[in-house]
Design an enzyme around this catalytic site. Structure first.
Site, mmCIF file in Angstrom:
data_model
loop_
_atom_site.group_PDB
_atom_site.id
_atom_site.type_symbol
_atom_site.label_atom_id
_atom_site.label_comp_id
_atom_site.label_asym_id
_atom_site.label_seq_id
_atom_site.Cartn_x
_atom_site.Cartn_y
_atom_site.Cartn_z
ATOM 1 C CG ASN A 107 -1.887 -1.195 1.201
ATOM 2 O OD1 ASN A 107 -2.429 -1.565 0.159
ATOM 3 N ND2 ASN A 107 -2.042 -1.819 2.362
ATOM 4 N NE ARG A 108 3.507 2.242 -4.984
ATOM 5 C CZ ARG A 108 3.286 1.063 -5.587
ATOM 6 N NH1 ARG A 108 3.092 -0.024 -4.848
ATOM 7 N NH2 ARG A 108 3.275 0.964 -6.894
ATOM 8 C CG LEU A 109 1.100 2.887 4.162
ATOM 9 C CD1 LEU A 109 0.171 2.337 5.248
ATOM 10 C CD2 LEU A 109 1.197 4.405 4.286
#
Length: 226
Positions: A197-199
């Protein structure tokens, strides 16, 4: 753009609890992991491929990929023709950024700092360890300069190969005066770990005083948003 290929990054990231106490130790861990992965799976074909960014006299950036041939407590280092574009730009402005990137592992390391020339004895020792053909190429290539054709480059190689034939000795080919290397004296070292989730995780060592990459008192650690 509907045709963009999207991949969810499934890396393990990097937590503060897992982070080594110094940037040197953390770089060493990830370098060892990348080299082992290259051997085991082959999906990290050049674990020491280092992208190096410099700026020209107008402030326009340049980036290229070299091989990180040396790494110790004083910083990463690479060898090159010092008359090349990168050498000329570093002579005018020593500030430099570099990165190691391993997409298959969802990991990257960023270095920022200043470049300084390697000592000549280090350059000479490394040059002698290169394969004979690579030593000849150092003479044949006027790195970054235009060349009329591939044939012209290969003719230059053959000329120097005839001058200094391979006798199996480290001193078969002299070290060119224009061939040297640079050490990056780091002010900042960032470790990037890709997550879902691009975290992503971004843990950064920032210099606070003089000291090597392995001096715990020379660095502070912070986390940046992805």
């Amino acid at each position: 753009m509907s045709d963009v290929r999207r991949i969810d990054y499934t890396g393990e990231g990097l937590s503060e609890a897992e982070l080594a106490p110094t940037p040197f130790q953390q770089v060493r861990r990830w370098l060892d992991d990348a080299a082992a992965r290259s051997e085991a799976r082959g999906d990290v074909p050049e674990p020491y491929a280092l992208s190096v960014a410099t700026v020209d006299a107008d402030g326009t950036p340049n980036v290229r990929t070299v091989l990180m041939r040396l790494f110790d407590e004083t910083g990463p280092a690479f060898l090159t023709n010092t008359s090349s574009t990168k050498g000329s730009e570093l002579a005018g402005n020593s500030r430099v950024a570099a990165s190691l990137t391993w997409p298959a592992m969802f990991r990257a390391i960023r270095f920022r700092g200043s470049a300084e020339l390697l000592d000549r004895d280090v350059v000479t020792a490394y040059f002698g360890s290169r394969p004979w053909g690579s030593r000849i190429s150092a003479w044949a290539s006027q790195q970054s300069q235009p060349v009329a054709s591939r044939a012209e480059l290969e003719q230059a190689y053959e000329t120097y190969a005839a001058r200094w034939p391979d006798r199996g000795n480290v001193d078969d080919v002299p070290v060119p005066d224009f061939w040297g290397g640079y050490r990056i004296r780091c002010d900042e070292v960032e470790f990037w770990g890709g997550r879902s989730n691009r975290l992503h995780d971004r843990l950064v060592f920032t210099r606070v005083t003089e000291g090597t990459l392995d001096d715990v008192n020379a660095w502070t650690v912070s986390r940046r948003q992805p």
